[in-house]
Design a protein around this motif. Structure first.
Motif, PDB file in Angstrom:
ATOM      1  N   LEU A   1       0.837  -1.205   0.000  1.00 19.09           N
ATOM      2  CA  LEU A   1       0.000   0.000   0.000  1.00 19.09           C
ATOM      3  C   LEU A   1       0.871   1.254   0.000  1.00 19.09           C
ATOM      4  O   LEU A   1       0.639   2.195  -0.762  1.00 19.09           O
ATOM      5  N   ALA A   2       1.892   1.265   0.862  1.00 15.90           N
ATOM      6  CA  ALA A   2       2.773   2.432   0.936  1.00 15.90           C
ATOM      7  C   ALA A   2       3.497   2.647  -0.392  1.00 15.90           C
ATOM      8  O   ALA A   2       3.624   3.789  -0.862  1.00 15.90           O
ATOM      9  N   TYR A   3       3.961   1.585  -1.007  1.00 13.04           N
ATOM     10  CA  TYR A   3       4.722   1.722  -2.251  1.00 13.04           C
ATOM     11  C   TYR A   3       3.833   2.194  -3.410  1.00 13.04           C
ATOM     12  O   TYR A   3       4.263   3.012  -4.230  1.00 13.04           O
ATOM     13  N   VAL A   4       2.626   1.677  -3.487  1.00 12.67           N
ATOM     14  CA  VAL A   4       1.720   2.118  -4.558  1.00 12.67           C
ATOM     15  C   VAL A   4       1.411   3.605  -4.395  1.00 12.67           C
ATOM     16  O   VAL A   4       1.402   4.367  -5.375  1.00 12.67           O
ATOM     17  N   LEU A   5       1.145   4.022  -3.144  1.00 12.57           N
ATOM     18  CA  LEU A   5       0.908   5.446  -2.893  1.00 12.57           C
ATOM     19  C   LEU A   5       2.160   6.262  -3.162  1.00 12.57           C
ATOM     20  O   LEU A   5       2.086   7.411  -3.616  1.00 12.57           O
ATOM     21  N   ASP A   6       3.318   5.678  -2.871  1.00 15.76           N
ATOM     22  CA  ASP A   6       4.594   6.348  -3.145  1.00 15.76           C
ATOM     23  C   ASP A   6       4.733   6.657  -4.630  1.00 15.76           C
ATOM     24  O   ASP A   6       5.130   7.769  -5.016  1.00 15.76           O
ATOM     25  N   ILE A   7       4.408   5.691  -5.474  1.00 12.22           N
ATOM     26  CA  ILE A   7       4.514   5.894  -6.922  1.00 12.22           C
ATOM     27  C   ILE A   7       3.650   7.060  -7.374  1.00 12.22           C
ATOM     28  O   ILE A   7       4.098   7.971  -8.082  1.00 12.22           O
ATOM     29  N   ALA A   8       2.369   7.047  -6.950  1.00 15.92           N
ATOM     30  CA  ALA A   8       1.449   8.100  -7.362  1.00 15.92           C
ATOM     31  C   ALA A   8       1.784   9.436  -6.717  1.00 15.92           C
ATOM     32  O   ALA A   8       1.809  10.486  -7.381  1.00 15.92           O
ATOM     33  N   LEU A   9       2.075   9.415  -5.410  1.00 16.06           N
ATOM     34  CA  LEU A   9       2.301  10.649  -4.658  1.00 16.06           C
ATOM     35  C   LEU A   9       3.490  11.428  -5.197  1.00 16.06           C
ATOM     36  O   LEU A   9       3.400  12.634  -5.470  1.00 16.06           O
ATOM     37  N   PHE A  10       4.602  10.755  -5.392  1.00 19.18           N
ATOM     38  CA  PHE A  10       5.802  11.461  -5.808  1.00 19.18           C
ATOM     39  C   PHE A  10       5.801  11.780  -7.294  1.00 19.18           C
ATOM     40  O   PHE A  10       6.461  12.733  -7.719  1.00 19.18           O
ATOM     41  N   SER A  11       5.067  11.020  -8.075  1.00 21.07           N
ATOM     42  CA  SER A  11       4.940  11.365  -9.490  1.00 21.07           C
ATOM     43  C   SER A  11       4.172  12.667  -9.663  1.00 21.07           C
ATOM     44  O   SER A  11       4.575  13.548 -10.434  1.00 21.07           O
ATOM     45  N   ALA A  24       0.180   0.368 -13.205  1.00 23.48           N
ATOM     46  CA  ALA A  24      -1.180   0.612 -13.697  1.00 23.48           C
ATOM     47  C   ALA A  24      -2.103   1.076 -12.575  1.00 23.48           C
ATOM     48  O   ALA A  24      -2.948   1.963 -12.774  1.00 23.48           O
ATOM     49  N   ILE A  25      -1.957   0.493 -11.365  1.00 19.47           N
ATOM     50  CA  ILE A  25      -2.790   0.912 -10.233  1.00 19.47           C
ATOM     51  C   ILE A  25      -2.495   2.352  -9.842  1.00 19.47           C
ATOM     52  O   ILE A  25      -3.391   3.119  -9.465  1.00 19.47           O
ATOM     53  N   ALA A  26      -1.214   2.749  -9.925  1.00 18.94           N
ATOM     54  CA  ALA A  26      -0.816   4.095  -9.491  1.00 18.94           C
ATOM     55  C   ALA A  26      -1.346   5.188 -10.408  1.00 18.94           C
ATOM     56  O   ALA A  26      -1.529   6.331  -9.970  1.00 18.94           O
ATOM     57  N   MET A  27      -1.593   4.876 -11.671  1.00 15.31           N
ATOM     58  CA  MET A  27      -2.026   5.896 -12.646  1.00 15.31           C
ATOM     59  C   MET A  27      -3.269   6.665 -12.193  1.00 15.31           C
ATOM     60  O   MET A  27      -3.233   7.900 -12.090  1.00 15.31           O
ATOM     61  N   PRO A  28      -4.398   5.997 -11.887  1.00 15.49           N
ATOM     62  CA  PRO A  28      -5.597   6.768 -11.492  1.00 15.49           C
ATOM     63  C   PRO A  28      -5.464   7.465 -10.152  1.00 15.49           C
ATOM     64  O   PRO A  28      -6.191   8.428  -9.872  1.00 15.49           O
ATOM     65  N   LEU A  29      -4.545   7.014  -9.305  1.00 13.70           N
ATOM     66  CA  LEU A  29      -4.357   7.654  -7.991  1.00 13.70           C
ATOM     67  C   LEU A  29      -3.775   9.057  -8.106  1.00 13.70           C
ATOM     68  O   LEU A  29      -3.800   9.816  -7.134  1.00 13.70           O
ATOM     69  N   LEU A  30      -3.265   9.409  -9.287  1.00 16.33           N
ATOM     70  CA  LEU A  30      -2.726  10.751  -9.490  1.00 16.33           C
ATOM     71  C   LEU A  30      -3.779  11.836  -9.272  1.00 16.33           C
ATOM     72  O   LEU A  30      -3.450  12.981  -8.963  1.00 16.33           O
ATOM     73  N   LEU A  31      -5.051  11.477  -9.427  1.00 16.05           N
ATOM     74  CA  LEU A  31      -6.133  12.464  -9.344  1.00 16.05           C
ATOM     75  C   LEU A  31      -6.572  12.755  -7.909  1.00 16.05           C
ATOM     76  O   LEU A  31      -7.365  13.662  -7.680  1.00 16.05           O
ATOM     77  N   ILE A  32      -6.074  11.980  -6.932  1.00 14.31           N
ATOM     78  CA  ILE A  32      -6.455  12.172  -5.528  1.00 14.31           C
ATOM     79  C   ILE A  32      -5.602  13.274  -4.904  1.00 14.31           C
ATOM     80  O   ILE A  32      -4.439  13.458  -5.263  1.00 14.31           O
ATOM     81  N   LYS A  33      -6.172  14.001  -3.956  1.00 20.80           N
ATOM     82  CA  LYS A  33      -5.463  15.108  -3.310  1.00 20.80           C
ATOM     83  C   LYS A  33      -4.179  14.619  -2.626  1.00 20.80           C
ATOM     84  O   LYS A  33      -4.134  13.517  -2.071  1.00 20.80           O
ATOM     85  N   VAL A  34      -3.182  15.471  -2.639  1.00 17.93           N
ATOM     86  CA  VAL A  34      -1.865  15.109  -2.120  1.00 17.93           C
ATOM     87  C   VAL A  34      -1.912  14.792  -0.624  1.00 17.93           C
ATOM     88  O   VAL A  34      -1.290  13.825  -0.169  1.00 17.93           O
ATOM     89  N   ASP A  35      -2.655  15.580   0.168  1.00 16.69           N
ATOM     90  CA  ASP A  35      -2.677  15.333   1.612  1.00 16.69           C
ATOM     91  C   ASP A  35      -3.338  14.006   1.945  1.00 16.69           C
ATOM     92  O   ASP A  35      -2.954  13.327   2.904  1.00 16.69           O
ATOM     93  N   VAL A  36      -4.350  13.598   1.154  1.00 17.83           N
ATOM     94  CA  VAL A  36      -4.989  12.300   1.371  1.00 17.83           C
ATOM     95  C   VAL A  36      -4.018  11.170   1.025  1.00 17.83           C
ATOM     96  O   VAL A  36      -3.889  10.183   1.761  1.00 17.83           O
ATOM     97  N   LEU A  37      -3.319  11.315  -0.097  1.00 15.61           N
ATOM     98  CA  LEU A  37      -2.325  10.314  -0.488  1.00 15.61           C
ATOM     99  C   LEU A  37      -1.243  10.174   0.586  1.00 15.61           C
ATOM    100  O   LEU A  37      -0.817   9.063   0.916  1.00 15.61           O
ATOM    101  N   ALA A  38      -0.797  11.305   1.142  1.00 15.16           N
ATOM    102  CA  ALA A  38       0.276  11.275   2.132  1.00 15.16           C
ATOM    103  C   ALA A  38      -0.153  10.532   3.398  1.00 15.16           C
ATOM    104  O   ALA A  38       0.626   9.762   3.972  1.00 15.16           O
ATOM    105  N   GLY A  39      -1.400  10.751   3.850  1.00 19.02           N
ATOM    106  CA  GLY A  39      -1.880  10.076   5.049  1.00 19.02           C
ATOM    107  C   GLY A  39      -1.962   8.563   4.865  1.00 19.02           C
ATOM    108  O   GLY A  39      -1.545   7.788   5.730  1.00 19.02           O
ATOM    109  N   ILE A  40      -2.480   8.127   3.721  1.00 15.81           N
ATOM    110  CA  ILE A  40      -2.589   6.689   3.449  1.00 15.81           C
ATOM    111  C   ILE A  40      -1.203   6.080   3.259  1.00 15.81           C
ATOM    112  O   ILE A  40      -0.944   4.937   3.663  1.00 15.81           O
ATOM    113  N   TYR A  41      -0.334   6.832   2.639  1.00 11.34           N
ATOM    114  CA  TYR A  41       1.061   6.410   2.454  1.00 11.34           C
ATOM    115  C   TYR A  41       1.703   6.117   3.804  1.00 11.34           C
ATOM    116  O   TYR A  41       2.356   5.071   4.006  1.00 11.34           O
ATOM    117  N   ALA A  42       1.503   7.009   4.776  1.00  8.43           N
ATOM    118  CA  ALA A  42       2.061   6.806   6.109  1.00  8.43           C
ATOM    119  C   ALA A  42       1.422   5.614   6.803  1.00  8.43           C
ATOM    120  O   ALA A  42       2.102   4.846   7.502  1.00  8.43           O
TER     121      ALA A  42
END
Length: 600
Positions: A92-102, A333-351
């Motif tokens: 979960l953290a790595y998938v969010l990492d891909i989308a978040l940092f991209s 492929a999973i990380a692609m649509p996650l680009l549209l989610i807000k950064v602060d939400v991605l960061a919380g789930i990433y943690a």
């Protein structure tokens, strides 16, 4: 199919440093919004969590150098279920990492390009696509990208820090803002900021994810982790102190998505230029971190699948590039649509995902500390506790790391309902997949979960002579003897016998295949014994000399390799071996008796 060991110390170090170092680009502004003038203090508390957890990775990563990291350690400590939970949290953290940092990297780059918002998201998608292709080609190519970008971006950040210190940093301003904390924030907000500070240090596990592709992992992994610990803590504390003492926490908080750009823009004279530099730097660092996310996600999934915790199809490796291409494709492929989610939400789930794994890694470390295993590194500060007539080892770093991770998890999850819902749903879905796979998949013959591992680095060290000596090359005996005395070890004379394709490689060599060579090599053995050095002769079957020598080096504690090459000519054999192993190689050129011995 096994993964290739292509990574040296610098590649492993760059992977860990880049993955953790990029987090400051996201965490700085968010933490400042809650910790106010105590932002550097929040980073100090987060650093405690980071150092303790990283030390656990250093010792266990040296003892169990295989892909999987926290998943592998949890399996050995608590069994297959908790191994899956740790691995699933990391995924979960790595998938969010891909989308978040991209996407964050794309926003930083947009400080230079000034694109419309839809094109910013397009840039993020192109970053993921490019990294997916690169990782499918091989981890060596992927690691090369990490190395180049890490050096470049670190240099630029260092320049910005020096200019800020010389031109606008004020110790009085820093102290005044820390003293005014009670009027500008609250201790409840500070606790939340401490929880968020864990985001700034997530990523150290990326080093152990590549353990199975690392040369001499028993030495390389703990050494890389210790250097990363030192540099990352210095890096994060330096940036937080300089930014608060230069532009103030309010400027950082008002520019959460690009706090470092706001910091750079306030530097007099150079501000406009540094905005461009910081935008490019932020993009490059975030690309490196997204790249580490793809490496980590694919390797964790590969490990879980290989151990039958997930469907075996997920452990497929490419027949040519030897990379887990199937999982690389899936998570990109999973990380692609996650680009549209807000950064602060991605960061919380990433943690959330990372802290689940970190809690288990610290618990696993405490449990395994009382088991027998070989490791080239042991953490300091271990207590001996007596309980019911038994003595137990209690690593204080593991205990502190566990408490800090639990606190950070609650601090991040409780204020954000979305983080809690998504995190718990991900764990529930994973547990369901785990039990379905256990019910319907073919059972594997389970390997014994032994806690005692044979480490190459624990074997007797040796100097390896891996080519045929001529009668006039007695000087090479002297060279080998001097090296053996310097390294306080013996000498091994290796002869690779190239087996025909019709003969299985695993069959024992026949007496006819070795008897003639034994006579030749016994003469060499006598020469070396005459110098007072312990000598042994080894025969190895291989399809060709290069693969035989490389395999021997990978499976033995070789200190130096002595190879021969023709005078004035570059040997393809030497070059192939030099590119494939992380051991010093001494080349001895074949010369006439009348000439002076030449070595390089």
């Amino acid at each position: 199919m096994k993964l290739n060991r292509n990574l040296n110390f610098f590649s492993v170090f760059a992977m860990g440093f880049a993955d953790v170092g990029a987090d400051i680009f996201i965490a700085l502004g968010v933490i400042a919004a809650y910790a106010a003038g105590l932002t550097p203090v929040a980073f100090v508390v987060g650093a405690i969590l980071y150092v303790c957890t990283a030390l656990a990775y250093a010792e266990l990563g040296s003892a169990f150098p295989v892909a999987g990291g926290a998943s592998t350690f949890a399996r050995k400590a608590f069994g297959r279920f908790w191994s899956f939970v740790a691995g699933w949290g990391l995924i979960l953290a790595y998938v969010l990492d891909i989308a978040l940092f991209s996407i964050v990297g794309s926003f930083y780059l947009n400080q230079v390009l000034h694109l419309d918002i839809q094109y910013v998201y397009l840039v993020g998608a192109m970053v993921i696509l490019g990294l997916m292709i690169l990782n499918m080609l091989g981890i060596a190519e992927s690691a090369l990208l990490n190395n180049v970008l890490m050096v470049f971006s670190s240099f630029l950040i260092l320049v910005i820090s020096i200019l800020a210190y010389l031109l606008i940093f004020s110790p009085d301003r820093l102290i005044a803002q820390m003293q005014a904390f009670a009027q500008e924030s609250s201790w409840t907000n500070f606790a939340y900021a401490v929880g968020l500070s864990s985001i700034a240090f997530i990523g150290i596990e990326s080093i152990t994810q590549a353990a199975e592709e690392t040369k001499r992992p028993g030495h390389t992994i703990p050494a890389a982790i210790k250097v990363v610990i030192l540099l990352v803590v210095i890096f994060c504390l330096l940036i937080s102190v300089l930014s608060v003492g230069s532009v103030g926490w309010k400027v950082l908080a008002d520019n959460k998505e690009n706090a470092l750009v706001a910091f750079a823009s306030e530097i007099p004279t150079y501000g406009n230029a540094l905005v461009l530099v910081t935008g490019i730097t932020g993009f490059l660092v975030c690309v490196v971190s997204a790249n580490s996310g793809i490496i980590g996600a694919s390797r964790v999934m590969y490990s879980l699948s290989r151990n039958n915790l997930l469907p075996r199809i997920l452990s497929w490796t490419h027949p040519r590039f030897k990379t887990p291409w199937f999982t690389i494709f899936i998570f990109s492929a999973i990380a692609m649509p996650l680009l549209l989610i807000k950064v602060d939400v991605l960061a919380g789930i990433y943690a959330f995902g990372a802290l689940i794994a970190y809690i288990l890694i610290n618990l696993s470390f405490i449990a395994l500390k009382n088991a027998k295993y070989d490791s080239m590194y042991r953490v300091p500060f271990v207590m001996h506790v007596h309980f019911r007539n038994n003595e137990y080892k209690l690593p204080l770093t593991g205990l502190i790391g566990f408490v800090a991770c639990v606190f950070s998890l609650f601090a991040v999850v409780l204020p954000q309902a979305m983080t809690f819902v998504v995190g718990v749903s991900w764990l529930a879905a994973g547990i369901a997949i785990y039990y379905l796979n256990a019910r319907y998949s073919k059972p594997l013959v389970q390997e014994e979960e032994s806690l005692s591992v044979t480490s190459i680095d624990k074997q007797e060290p040796t100097i390896l002579i891996a080519f045929k000596l001529k009668p006039h090359e007695r000087h090479i005996i002297d060279i080998a003897a001097e090296l053996a005395k310097e390294y306080k070890c013996g000498v091994t004379i290796l002869h690779v016998i190239e087996t025909p394709m019709i003969m299985p490689i695993w069959e024992d060599l026949t007496e006819e295949m070795t008897i003639e060579k034994k006579r030749e090599m016994e003469t060499l053995e006598e020469w070396l014994k005459g110098t007072g050095i312990d000598v042994k002769i080894e025969f190895k079957a291989a399809r060709d000399a290069v693969s035989g020598i490389i395999d021997y080096i990978d499976t033995h504690n070789v200190q130096v390799v002595i190879l021969g090459e023709l005078e004035g000519k570059t040997s393809p054999t030497v070059e192939q071996i030099r590119a494939s192993v992380n051991v010093p190689i001494l080349t001895v050129r074949n010369i006439l008796v009348s000439q002076t011995p030449a070595t390089s």
